[in-house]
Design an enzyme around this catalytic site. Structure first.
Site, PDB file in Angstrom:
ATOM      1  N   PRO A  10      22.609 -14.005 -34.455  1.00  0.00           N
ATOM      2  CA  PRO A  10      23.419 -12.952 -35.102  1.00  0.00           C
ATOM      3  C   PRO A  10      23.347 -11.483 -34.657  1.00  0.00           C
ATOM      4  O   PRO A  10      22.623 -11.101 -34.047  1.00  0.00           O
ATOM      5  CB  PRO A  10      22.561 -12.927 -36.438  1.00  0.00           C
ATOM      6  N   ASN A  11      24.529 -11.062 -34.764  1.00  0.00           N
ATOM      7  CA  ASN A  11      24.974  -9.653 -34.712  1.00  0.00           C
ATOM      8  C   ASN A  11      24.941  -9.361 -32.974  1.00  0.00           C
ATOM      9  O   ASN A  11      25.398  -8.234 -32.790  1.00  0.00           O
ATOM     10  CB  ASN A  11      23.883  -8.673 -35.135  1.00  0.00           C
ATOM     11  N   ARG A  18      27.027  -2.086 -31.197  1.00  0.00           N
ATOM     12  CA  ARG A  18      25.845  -2.007 -31.832  1.00  0.00           C
ATOM     13  C   ARG A  18      24.703  -1.187 -31.260  1.00  0.00           C
ATOM     14  O   ARG A  18      24.081  -1.607 -30.215  1.00  0.00           O
ATOM     15  CB  ARG A  18      25.399  -3.380 -32.244  1.00  0.00           C
ATOM     16  N   TYR A  23      20.265  -1.164 -27.389  1.00  0.00           N
ATOM     17  CA  TYR A  23      20.614  -2.490 -26.851  1.00  0.00           C
ATOM     18  C   TYR A  23      21.590  -2.242 -25.591  1.00  0.00           C
ATOM     19  O   TYR A  23      22.006  -3.175 -24.948  1.00  0.00           O
ATOM     20  CB  TYR A  23      21.400  -3.297 -27.678  1.00  0.00           C
ATOM     21  N   ASN A  74      18.725 -16.258 -27.295  1.00  0.00           N
ATOM     22  CA  ASN A  74      18.270 -14.801 -27.940  1.00  0.00           C
ATOM     23  C   ASN A  74      18.441 -14.994 -29.233  1.00  0.00           C
ATOM     24  O   ASN A  74      19.979 -15.385 -29.673  1.00  0.00           O
ATOM     25  CB  ASN A  74      19.159 -13.631 -27.360  1.00  0.00           C
ATOM     26  N   ALA A  77      17.768 -11.613 -34.982  1.00  0.00           N
ATOM     27  CA  ALA A  77      16.745 -11.627 -35.960  1.00  0.00           C
ATOM     28  C   ALA A  77      16.179 -12.709 -36.709  1.00  0.00           C
ATOM     29  O   ALA A  77      15.167 -12.772 -37.212  1.00  0.00           O
ATOM     30  CB  ALA A  77      17.540 -10.726 -37.404  1.00  0.00           C
ATOM     31  N   HIS A  80      12.591 -13.836 -35.799  1.00  0.00           N
ATOM     32  CA  HIS A  80      11.504 -13.235 -36.526  1.00  0.00           C
ATOM     33  C   HIS A  80      11.206 -14.268 -37.716  1.00  0.00           C
ATOM     34  O   HIS A  80      10.297 -14.101 -38.798  1.00  0.00           O
ATOM     35  CB  HIS A  80      11.620 -11.758 -36.721  1.00  0.00           C
ATOM     36  N   ASP A  87      11.589 -25.589 -34.873  1.00  0.00           N
ATOM     37  CA  ASP A  87      11.796 -27.057 -35.147  1.00  0.00           C
ATOM     38  C   ASP A  87      12.848 -27.536 -34.179  1.00  0.00           C
ATOM     39  O   ASP A  87      12.693 -28.411 -33.502  1.00  0.00           O
ATOM     40  CB  ASP A  87      11.827 -27.210 -36.536  1.00  0.00           C
ATOM     41  N   GLU A  98      12.821 -17.652 -24.405  1.00  0.00           N
ATOM     42  CA  GLU A  98      13.214 -16.687 -25.174  1.00  0.00           C
ATOM     43  C   GLU A  98      13.375 -15.396 -24.639  1.00  0.00           C
ATOM     44  O   GLU A  98      12.875 -14.765 -23.609  1.00  0.00           O
ATOM     45  CB  GLU A  98      11.985 -16.317 -26.326  1.00  0.00           C
ATOM     46  N   HIS A 100      15.124 -11.243 -25.161  1.00  0.00           N
ATOM     47  CA  HIS A 100      15.576 -10.168 -26.068  1.00  0.00           C
ATOM     48  C   HIS A 100      15.992  -8.974 -24.986  1.00  0.00           C
ATOM     49  O   HIS A 100      15.400  -8.840 -24.071  1.00  0.00           O
ATOM     50  CB  HIS A 100      14.564  -9.817 -26.748  1.00  0.00           C
ATOM     51  N   LEU A 101      17.129  -8.426 -25.350  1.00  0.00           N
ATOM     52  CA  LEU A 101      17.259  -7.110 -24.716  1.00  0.00           C
ATOM     53  C   LEU A 101      16.370  -5.964 -24.894  1.00  0.00           C
ATOM     54  O   LEU A 101      15.832  -5.455 -23.809  1.00  0.00           O
ATOM     55  CB  LEU A 101      18.694  -6.692 -25.458  1.00  0.00           C
ATOM     56  N   SER A 102      15.965  -5.770 -26.035  1.00  0.00           N
ATOM     57  CA  SER A 102      14.895  -4.720 -26.345  1.00  0.00           C
ATOM     58  C   SER A 102      13.420  -5.343 -26.374  1.00  0.00           C
ATOM     59  O   SER A 102      13.327  -6.449 -26.177  1.00  0.00           O
ATOM     60  CB  SER A 102      15.006  -4.154 -27.684  1.00  0.00           C
ATOM     61  N   ARG A 107       8.614  -2.062 -30.904  1.00  0.00           N
ATOM     62  CA  ARG A 107       9.644  -1.926 -32.232  1.00  0.00           C
ATOM     63  C   ARG A 107       8.949  -2.140 -33.483  1.00  0.00           C
ATOM     64  O   ARG A 107       7.620  -2.070 -33.323  1.00  0.00           O
ATOM     65  CB  ARG A 107      10.772  -2.491 -31.904  1.00  0.00           C
ATOM     66  N   ARG A 111       9.216  -7.050 -35.988  1.00  0.00           N
ATOM     67  CA  ARG A 111       9.897  -7.642 -34.789  1.00  0.00           C
ATOM     68  C   ARG A 111       8.574  -8.217 -33.941  1.00  0.00           C
ATOM     69  O   ARG A 111       9.157  -8.912 -32.961  1.00  0.00           O
ATOM     70  CB  ARG A 111      10.806  -6.752 -34.099  1.00  0.00           C
TER      71      ARG A 111
HETATM   72  C1  DQA Z   1      16.954  -8.883 -30.221  1.00  0.00           C
HETATM   73  C2  DQA Z   1      15.763  -8.283 -30.947  1.00  0.00           C
HETATM   74  C3  DQA Z   1      15.954  -8.634 -32.565  1.00  0.00           C
HETATM   75  O1  DQA Z   1      14.644  -7.832 -33.105  1.00  0.00           O
HETATM   76  C4  DQA Z   1      16.938  -8.155 -33.168  1.00  0.00           C
HETATM   77  O2  DQA Z   1      17.049  -8.539 -34.484  1.00  0.00           O
HETATM   78  C5  DQA Z   1      18.459  -8.358 -32.271  1.00  0.00           C
HETATM   79  C6  DQA Z   1      18.364  -8.452 -30.976  1.00  0.00           C
HETATM   80  C7  DQA Z   1      17.058  -8.208 -28.885  1.00  0.00           C
HETATM   81  O3  DQA Z   1      17.900  -8.722 -28.038  1.00  0.00           O
HETATM   82  O4  DQA Z   1      16.541  -7.078 -28.454  1.00  0.00           O
HETATM   83  O5  DQA Z   1      19.207  -8.685 -33.083  1.00  0.00           O
HETATM   84  O6  DQA Z   1      16.929 -10.034 -30.150  1.00  0.00           O
END
Ligand code: DQA
Length: 146
Positions: A10-11, A18, A23, A74, A77, A80, A87, A98, A100-102, A107, A111
Site C-alpha cells: 500500500p501507498n 509521498r 522515501y 515491500n 504498512a 507491521h 502466512d 523483505e 524497505h526504502l526507509s 522510525r 514500525r
Molecule cells: C516502507 C516502511 C513502512 O513502515 C511504511 O508503512 C511504508 C514504506 C518503506 O519502504 O520504507 O509504506 O515499507
C-alpha cells in the site's frame, strides 16, 4: 530462465509524491526500470506487482508458487500488521527478501515490528531505491546466480 517477483504494498504507488523527505523522489516506475536492468544483467525474468489491498498481495504470493523462484517484498504498512502476508510467504515456500526504502528501525516504534522478517531470508532497509537492487542481489546470490 529464473524469475523473480517484485511485490509492493500500500501507498508505494505514490512514491515520488509521498513524503519525499522519507522515501526520496524516485517513482515506482523508476525503481522498476532499474530493477529490470539489474535482472537482465543477472539473467532473471522479472515481474512487478503493486496493490493497496492485502488480499490481492496474498493472491500474488500464492500465484508466485510454480511461476517465480523468489520474491522481493515491500509490504509497506502491512509489514507491521499482516499475519496473512506472513502466512502466505510461509505457505509458498519461496525465498523472500523483505525490502524497505526507509530504515524502519530508526522510525516510530510501531514500525520496528515486522511480521515478514521471521519468514524472510533477510531484511534490507534504509537504502532508498537501492534497497530493491540489494534485495535482487541477495536473491540472486541465494539462487546461485551471483
Ligand atoms: C516502507 C516502511 C513502512 O513502515 C511504511 O508503512 C511504508 C514504506 C518503506 O519502504 O520504507 O509504506 O515499507
Amino acid at each position: 530462465m529464473p524469475s523473480l517477483l517484485i511485490l509492493n504494498g500500500p501507498n508505494l504507488n505514490l512514491l515520488g509524491l509521498r513524503q519525499p523527505e522519507v522515501y526520496g523522489s524516485v517513482t515506482l516506475s523508476d525503481i522498476e526500470e532499474v530493477c529490470q536492468a539489474r535482472a537482465s544483467a543477472l539473467g532473471f525474468d522479472m515481474t512487478f506487482f503493486q496493490s493497496n489491498h492485502e488480499g490481492l498481495l496474498v493472491d500474488a504470493i500464492h500465484d508466485a508458487r510454480g511461476t517465480h523462484d523468489g520474491i522481493a517484498l515491500n509490504a509497506g504498512a502491512f509489514t507491521h500488521t499482516s499475519i496473512a502476508l506472513m502466512d502466505a510467504i510461509t505457505s509458498v515456500e519461496l525465498p523472500c527478501v523483505e525490502v524497505h526504502l526507509s530504515n524502519i528501525h530508526a522510525r516510530e516504534e510501531f514500525r520496528h515490528r515486522s511480521y515478514i522478517a521471521p519468514v524472510a531470508l533477510g531484511q534490507i532497509c534504509g537504502f532508498g531505491a537501492q534497497s530493491y537492487l540489494l534485495a535482487i542481489d541477495a536473491l540472486a546470490s541465494h539462487l546461485g546466480q551471483l
